[in-house]
Enzyme design. Sequence first.
Site, PDB file in Angstrom:
ATOM      1  N   THR A  13       0.697  -1.198  -0.054  1.00 24.75           N
ATOM      2  CA  THR A  13       0.023   0.149  -0.060  1.00 24.75           C
ATOM      3  C   THR A  13       0.817   1.336   0.065  1.00 24.75           C
ATOM      4  O   THR A  13       1.973   1.254   0.525  1.00 24.75           O
ATOM      5  CB  THR A  13      -0.827   0.067   1.320  1.00 24.75           C
ATOM      6  OG1 THR A  13      -1.626   1.276   1.283  1.00 24.75           O
ATOM      7  CG2 THR A  13      -0.005  -0.270   2.506  1.00 24.75           C
ATOM      8  N   ASP A  14       0.194   2.428  -0.369  1.00 23.47           N
ATOM      9  CA  ASP A  14       1.035   3.528  -0.459  1.00 23.47           C
ATOM     10  C   ASP A  14       1.160   3.915   1.078  1.00 23.47           C
ATOM     11  O   ASP A  14       1.743   5.009   1.216  1.00 23.47           O
ATOM     12  CB  ASP A  14       0.370   4.740  -1.348  1.00 23.47           C
ATOM     13  CG  ASP A  14      -1.107   4.994  -1.164  1.00 23.47           C
ATOM     14  OD1 ASP A  14      -1.646   4.433  -0.099  1.00 23.47           O
ATOM     15  OD2 ASP A  14      -1.745   5.807  -1.784  1.00 23.47           O
ATOM     16  N   GLU A  15       0.364   3.575   1.918  1.00 18.18           N
ATOM     17  CA  GLU A  15       0.129   4.062   3.352  1.00 18.18           C
ATOM     18  C   GLU A  15       1.523   3.883   4.104  1.00 18.18           C
ATOM     19  O   GLU A  15       1.684   4.615   5.140  1.00 18.18           O
ATOM     20  CB  GLU A  15      -0.950   3.542   4.103  1.00 18.18           C
ATOM     21  CG  GLU A  15      -2.207   3.901   3.601  1.00 18.18           C
ATOM     22  CD  GLU A  15      -3.507   3.365   4.327  1.00 18.18           C
ATOM     23  OE1 GLU A  15      -3.313   3.522   5.523  1.00 18.18           O
ATOM     24  OE2 GLU A  15      -4.345   2.917   3.745  1.00 18.18           O
ATOM     25  N   TYR A  62      -1.487  -0.427  11.247  1.00 19.93           N
ATOM     26  CA  TYR A  62      -1.585  -1.160   9.890  1.00 19.93           C
ATOM     27  C   TYR A  62      -0.644  -0.916   8.911  1.00 19.93           C
ATOM     28  O   TYR A  62      -0.116  -1.764   8.193  1.00 19.93           O
ATOM     29  CB  TYR A  62      -3.125  -0.803   8.907  1.00 19.93           C
ATOM     30  CG  TYR A  62      -3.287  -1.065   7.772  1.00 19.93           C
ATOM     31  CD1 TYR A  62      -2.860  -2.398   7.243  1.00 19.93           C
ATOM     32  CD2 TYR A  62      -3.254  -0.125   6.663  1.00 19.93           C
ATOM     33  CE1 TYR A  62      -2.973  -2.709   5.820  1.00 19.93           C
ATOM     34  CE2 TYR A  62      -3.472  -0.294   5.516  1.00 19.93           C
ATOM     35  CZ  TYR A  62      -3.228  -1.499   4.996  1.00 19.93           C
ATOM     36  OH  TYR A  62      -3.101  -1.679   3.553  1.00 19.93           O
ATOM     37  N   LYS A 102       2.469  -3.297   7.415  1.00 19.34           N
ATOM     38  CA  LYS A 102       2.694  -3.446   5.707  1.00 19.34           C
ATOM     39  C   LYS A 102       4.212  -3.161   5.356  1.00 19.34           C
ATOM     40  O   LYS A 102       4.889  -3.741   4.548  1.00 19.34           O
ATOM     41  CB  LYS A 102       1.538  -2.713   4.969  1.00 19.34           C
ATOM     42  CG  LYS A 102       0.333  -3.386   4.846  1.00 19.34           C
ATOM     43  CD  LYS A 102       0.302  -4.837   4.496  1.00 19.34           C
ATOM     44  CE  LYS A 102       0.473  -4.642   2.991  1.00 19.34           C
ATOM     45  NZ  LYS A 102       0.384  -6.151   2.561  1.00 19.34           N
TER      46      LYS A 102
END
Length: 352
Positions: free
Chosen positions: A133-135, A159, A163
């Site tokens: 993810t870009d998060e 989260y 990741k």
Amino acid sequence: MKVLVTGGAGFIGSAVVRYIIKNTKDEVLNIDKLTYAGNLESLKEVDPDSRYQFKQIDICDAEKLTQIFAEFKPEAVMHLAAESHVDRSIDGPAEFITTNIVGTYNLLEVTRKYWLGLSEQQQQQFRFHHISTDEVYGDLEGTTDLFTETTAYAPSSPYSASKASSDHLVRAWQRTYGLPTIVTNCSNNYGPYHFPEKLIPLVILNALDGKPLPIYGKGNQIRDWLFVEDHARALYKVVTEGAVGETYNIGGHNEKQNIEVVKTICKILDELKPQISNQSYETLITFVKDRPGHDLRYAIDASKIAQDLAWKPEETFETGIRKTVEWYLNNLEWCRRVQDGSYQRERLGVSA
């Protein structure tokens, strides 16, 4: 090609499985633990295909994974199994650490041992594709900055931290052991078959039920929205054409504030399914206390995948969001059955 997909009953995973079965001659083995967000009804249309099979397996179960690898003999792994809801990670981070970090480590080790037993040619052709993810990049402060493949990691939530950890593990297994891995980091996905607790399906379903449409803070958080079927195309392109050791950012080129997204959905619903009172669904918008550590802006620079692999999104936000709203209006029974788990129980032969 024989593709092992982890988390293939989830939102993005099921889109990948549907894409492969409907557009290629490849075989797919989908393994999924079937947590609350994994729904076999999302795969109903490909379930009868002889090239598709499903096994209910937790990626933390090394013994079962080893058995699956020995039986199926995959030529590629597409790793999408993950806990992915930020709010849930704040309330209970332990599951995110277990699945996203320990589970990814476990899968890497089982894959590595399997890969070492392949012929030299098979080893060179094999791919382990980790979908992230870009998060992991954290927050963008400026209005024009973009996440690139070399942006430093600065995750904000349990989260995104889990990741980020899994991304680092995958790259370490490539550098240390030579496992042929590729990593992709994507922006916010939306589209058909999205679990109803996420923003877009939640707004659609709450609006139809006349319930409040909750928006964190002032709704000024900016996200780059990527139609899930565009993402599935990109992921298949990466696993079949991407270079080992590379990272590819995948974005939709659609930066929108959350309040814009919600108001757009309301306008489409006003047109397609007007309220009896003829009031706009916008009257249901309710602002709620912002979540802790909420990042303000994400935005992807997807120029690398465009240049290297000739991929770009086919859907604009305007076309994609209309398709999404129309899909939910035509598939309310899917939402009900996903929420109550009835199809899942029927598919697995489990009594209520």
